[in-house]
Design a protein around this motif. Structure first.
Motif, PDB file in Angstrom:
ATOM      1  N   LEU A   2      -3.125  12.069 -20.847  1.00 18.63           N
ATOM      2  CA  LEU A   2      -4.356  12.704 -21.304  1.00 18.63           C
ATOM      3  C   LEU A   2      -4.348  12.913 -22.813  1.00 18.63           C
ATOM      4  N   VAL A   3      -3.213  13.302 -23.363  1.00 20.68           N
ATOM      5  CA  VAL A   3      -3.120  13.464 -24.812  1.00 20.68           C
ATOM      6  C   VAL A   3      -3.281  12.116 -25.509  1.00 20.68           C
ATOM      7  N   GLU A   4      -2.584  11.098 -25.018  1.00 20.07           N
ATOM      8  CA  GLU A   4      -2.628   9.770 -25.640  1.00 20.07           C
ATOM      9  C   GLU A   4      -4.025   9.178 -25.566  1.00 20.07           C
ATOM     10  N   ALA A   5      -4.646   9.261 -24.400  1.00 18.91           N
ATOM     11  CA  ALA A   5      -5.960   8.650 -24.211  1.00 18.91           C
ATOM     12  C   ALA A   5      -7.024   9.320 -25.072  1.00 18.91           C
ATOM     13  N   TRP A   6      -7.082  10.644 -25.020  1.00 19.59           N
ATOM     14  CA  TRP A   6      -8.154  11.355 -25.716  1.00 19.59           C
ATOM     15  C   TRP A   6      -7.917  11.490 -27.209  1.00 19.59           C
ATOM     16  N   SER A   7      -6.718  11.161 -27.668  1.00 18.69           N
ATOM     17  CA  SER A   7      -6.466  11.201 -29.110  1.00 18.69           C
ATOM     18  C   SER A   7      -6.863   9.907 -29.798  1.00 18.69           C
ATOM     19  N   ARG A   8      -7.185   8.862 -29.015  1.00 16.78           N
ATOM     20  CA  ARG A   8      -7.601   7.599 -29.612  1.00 16.78           C
ATOM     21  C   ARG A   8      -9.046   7.690 -30.106  1.00 16.78           C
ATOM     22  N   PRO A   9      -9.320   7.254 -31.319  1.00 14.56           N
ATOM     23  CA  PRO A   9     -10.687   7.318 -31.853  1.00 14.56           C
ATOM     24  C   PRO A   9     -11.659   6.529 -30.967  1.00 14.56           C
ATOM     25  N   GLY A  10     -12.798   7.129 -30.702  1.00 16.37           N
ATOM     26  CA  GLY A  10     -13.859   6.433 -29.980  1.00 16.37           C
ATOM     27  C   GLY A  10     -13.781   6.495 -28.469  1.00 16.37           C
ATOM     28  N   VAL A  11     -12.715   7.018 -27.892  1.00 21.42           N
ATOM     29  CA  VAL A  11     -12.621   7.076 -26.435  1.00 21.42           C
ATOM     30  C   VAL A  11     -13.586   8.126 -25.898  1.00 21.42           C
ATOM     31  N   GLU A  12     -14.447   7.698 -24.981  1.00 24.84           N
ATOM     32  CA  GLU A  12     -15.434   8.587 -24.372  1.00 24.84           C
ATOM     33  C   GLU A  12     -15.244   8.716 -22.866  1.00 24.84           C
ATOM     34  N   ARG A  13     -14.436   7.835 -22.314  1.00 20.45           N
ATOM     35  CA  ARG A  13     -14.246   7.864 -20.860  1.00 20.45           C
ATOM     36  C   ARG A  13     -12.845   7.389 -20.525  1.00 20.45           C
ATOM     37  N   LEU A  14     -12.230   8.087 -19.597  1.00 21.32           N
ATOM     38  CA  LEU A  14     -10.905   7.726 -19.091  1.00 21.32           C
ATOM     39  C   LEU A  14     -11.072   7.347 -17.629  1.00 21.32           C
TER      40      LEU A  14
END
Length: 204
Positions: free
Chosen positions: A136-148
């Motif tokens: 969750l930290v890795e995914a949401w820290s990436r610029p532009g990510v709006e959906r996991l």
């Protein structure tokens, strides 16, 4: 893509039927600090060797009939693992590789949890929660990510769906996949995943 109507449908012999549930998360959840057991560490692997990836994939997935990565050639798997739009992390437990996370960032605005699992001995130990906190930290820290996004299926542990929902995902779609039984092709041993019926062509 065709949509099934109500009723029963025959699965061809030599094939397996897999019910796939797609889930997604569209808001970053509150950050949690998971309980970490001494001896656990999550190691980023930017260039994991295909043989090492495949060995860990098999240890985690053979009881559940995971097969997709096992059918790839070394060249195809190496190219996939070297893709800069993907990331692989390995859970170390007491110095042993015991868990796998694979993320894909190849679609605009989306991070996909492609594979996520631990070896059977760590199921129920909290290792999954520890790994998911890093995801969750890795995914949401990436610029532009709006959906996991993530998907689970009937070739996963029975508690996988509940785990993803507790982690903040919500189910959004289901599909049925028909695929050749990997045990008949020798990709996995016939004794793998005894909860999945092995049905072969009738003699005669």
């Amino acid at each position: 893509m065709s949509v099934l109507g109500d009723g029963f449908y025959d699965v061809p012999r030599g094939r397996i039927a897999i019910v796939v549930t797609h889930l997604e998360m569209t808001e970053r959840p509150p950050r949690q600090v998971p309980r970490k057991r001494p001896g656990w560490a999550l190691r980023h692997e930017p260039a994991l060797a295909p043989s090492d990836y495949r060995a860990l994939f098999r240890r985690i997935g053979e009881p559940w009939l995971w097969f997709s990565r096992l059918s790839l050639s070394d060249e195809a798997l190496a190219a996939l693992l070297a893709d800069p739009a993907r990331g692989v992390w390995v859970l170390e437990s007491e110095g042993e590789d015991a868990g796998l996370v694979e993320l894909a960032f190849d679609r605009p605005g989306i991070c996909e949890v492609v594979f996520f699992g631990v070896i059977p001995d760590l199921i129920g130990s909290g290792a999954g929660r520890f790994m998911m906190s890093h995801v969750l930290v890795e995914a949401w820290s990436r610029p532009g990510v709006e959906r996991l996004t993530v998907h689970t299926c009937t070739l996963d542990h029975p508690r996988a769906l509940a785990f993803y929902i507790r982690s903040g995902f919500r189910p959004v779609r289901q599909q049925v996949e028909i695929a050749p039984d990997p045990r008949l092709a020798g990709i996995l041993p016939e004794a793998a995943a005894p909860h999945v019926p092995l049905i072969v062509e009738a003699a005669g």
